[in-house]
Design a protein around this motif. Structure first.
Motif, mmCIF file in Angstrom:
data_model
loop_
_atom_site.group_PDB
_atom_site.id
_atom_site.type_symbol
_atom_site.label_atom_id
_atom_site.label_comp_id
_atom_site.label_asym_id
_atom_site.label_seq_id
_atom_site.Cartn_x
_atom_site.Cartn_y
_atom_site.Cartn_z
ATOM 1 N N TYR A 101 49.589 29.910 20.627
ATOM 2 C CA TYR A 101 50.392 28.702 20.856
ATOM 3 C C TYR A 101 49.631 27.775 21.795
ATOM 4 C CZ TYR A 101 54.408 31.064 18.754
ATOM 5 O OH TYR A 101 55.250 31.703 17.878
ATOM 6 N N VAL A 102 49.445 26.540 21.332
ATOM 7 C CA VAL A 102 48.697 25.561 22.120
ATOM 8 C C VAL A 102 49.171 24.167 21.713
ATOM 9 C CG1 VAL A 102 46.770 25.326 20.484
ATOM 10 C CG2 VAL A 102 46.362 24.943 22.925
ATOM 11 N N SER A 103 49.003 23.205 22.602
ATOM 12 C CA SER A 103 49.350 21.829 22.280
ATOM 13 C C SER A 103 48.695 21.384 20.975
ATOM 14 C CB SER A 103 48.895 20.900 23.412
ATOM 15 O OG SER A 103 48.908 19.549 22.998
ATOM 16 N N ALA A 104 49.453 20.677 20.154
ATOM 17 C CA ALA A 104 48.905 20.138 18.903
ATOM 18 C C ALA A 104 47.684 19.267 19.173
ATOM 19 C CB ALA A 104 49.981 19.336 18.170
ATOM 20 N N LEU A 105 47.587 18.738 20.389
ATOM 21 C CA LEU A 105 46.452 17.891 20.757
ATOM 22 C C LEU A 105 45.150 18.678 20.800
ATOM 23 C CD1 LEU A 105 46.102 14.898 21.657
ATOM 24 C CD2 LEU A 105 46.232 15.724 24.008
ATOM 25 N N TRP A 106 45.227 20.015 21.099
ATOM 26 C CA TRP A 106 44.024 20.808 21.318
ATOM 27 C C TRP A 106 43.718 21.802 20.201
ATOM 28 C CZ3 TRP A 106 41.871 17.834 24.325
ATOM 29 C CH2 TRP A 106 42.494 17.290 25.450
ATOM 30 N N GLU A 107 44.599 21.930 19.235
ATOM 31 C CA GLU A 107 44.427 22.935 18.176
ATOM 32 C C GLU A 107 43.065 22.815 17.483
ATOM 33 O OE1 GLU A 107 44.301 23.924 13.945
ATOM 34 O OE2 GLU A 107 44.742 21.904 14.706
ATOM 35 N N ARG A 108 42.642 21.607 17.194
ATOM 36 C CA ARG A 108 41.398 21.422 16.435
ATOM 37 C C ARG A 108 40.142 21.698 17.268
ATOM 38 N NH1 ARG A 108 43.350 16.488 17.923
ATOM 39 N NH2 ARG A 108 41.907 14.912 18.745
#
Length: 257
Positions: A101-108
């Motif tokens: 689980y991680v911020s959608a901002l950092w997934e990529r």
């Protein structure tokens, strides 16, 4: 002589535990000392910010005292810094069923540390509830404190709030304690970090609104010491009193040049 601190159970109630995963004050664990935590509910576990490469062996061995690593169902990340996510590829080997689980901002960005084929759950900016066996852990938005995509995690059964870098303290060499006792002295170790790393006072105000209805008995940060009892309120009041931070301070510095 290297000091090794054993894991400590911060909260325990029947089949539920919230565990601080020890500390090794050696040169091998380079940089600012970090805290890692484990939530155990029944026979399932959740890791909070399990740390960088150098701390993996210590954290892994301590986790095994409480749960089979194969039963870790989630790894929760507050943000993207290497002292938070640097051991991710190692955890994927020992806890292959865990969702990340991680911020959608950092997934990529995660594939850049050499991982692939992982079960990533993007946390939306507004936060979400994360099921852990019989409880729901809350992902609380804490954006720009300090990361633009930043989350804290609240365990409603233990009433423990994992605050990521919020509450970070930088200790002088040879000094460390697990729980804050003298808040007035401890805040001197926090001031520099919070004034420089929190982006703006507005971020603090938004965060204060988000947590105001939570029942928090303990605040557990990723760096520094744990706040409990009256020191929880003292810490929140201290944050509330910070006037200029981040770009607010830099603007003042620029005007004085």
């Amino acid at each position: 002589m290297t000091k090794v601190h054993k894991p400590y159970v911060i909260f325990e109630d029947k089949d539920h535990k919230f565990v601080w995963l020890g500390l090794d004050e050696s040169e091998y664990e380079k940089g600012i000392l970090t805290n890692q935590y484990l939530i155990v509910d029944g026979d399932k576990g959740v890791l909070l910010d399990p740390g960088g490469y150098f701390v993996f062996e210590r954290v892994y061995e301590n986790v095994k005292q409480f749960i089979n690593p194969n039963n870790i169902i989630a790894i929760l990340y507050s943000h993207q810094d290497p002292d938070v996510i640097g051991s991710l590829n190692l955890w994927l080997d020992v806890s292959p069923e865990a969702k990340i689980y991680v911020s959608a901002l950092w997934e990529r960005f995660l594939p850049h540390i050499g991982v692939g084929g992982i079960k990533i759950v993007d946390i939306p900016d507004k936060g979400m509830d994360i099921k852990c066996n019989n409880i729901m852990i809350k992902a609380i938005p804490a954006h720009f404190m300090h990361s633009p995509g930043n989350f804290h995690y609240y365990d409603p059964r233990a009433k423990i709030y994992f605050s990521g870098d919020l509450g970070a303290a930088v200790f002088p060499e040879g000094k460390w304690y697990l729980f804050v006792e003298n808040f007035d002295e401890h805040k001197k170790l926090m001031e520099g970090f919070h004034k420089r790393y929190i982006a703006t006072r507005k971020a603090i105000d938004l965060w204060l609104k988000r947590i105001k209805d939570l029942k928090i008995d303990i605040i557990a940060p990723q760096h520094g010491s744990i706040f409990q009892g009256e020191n929880v309120k003292k810490f929140i009041d201290w944050l509330s009193s910070l006037d200029k931070v981040g770009i607010d301070l830099m603007e003042v510095d620029f005007q004085q040049e």
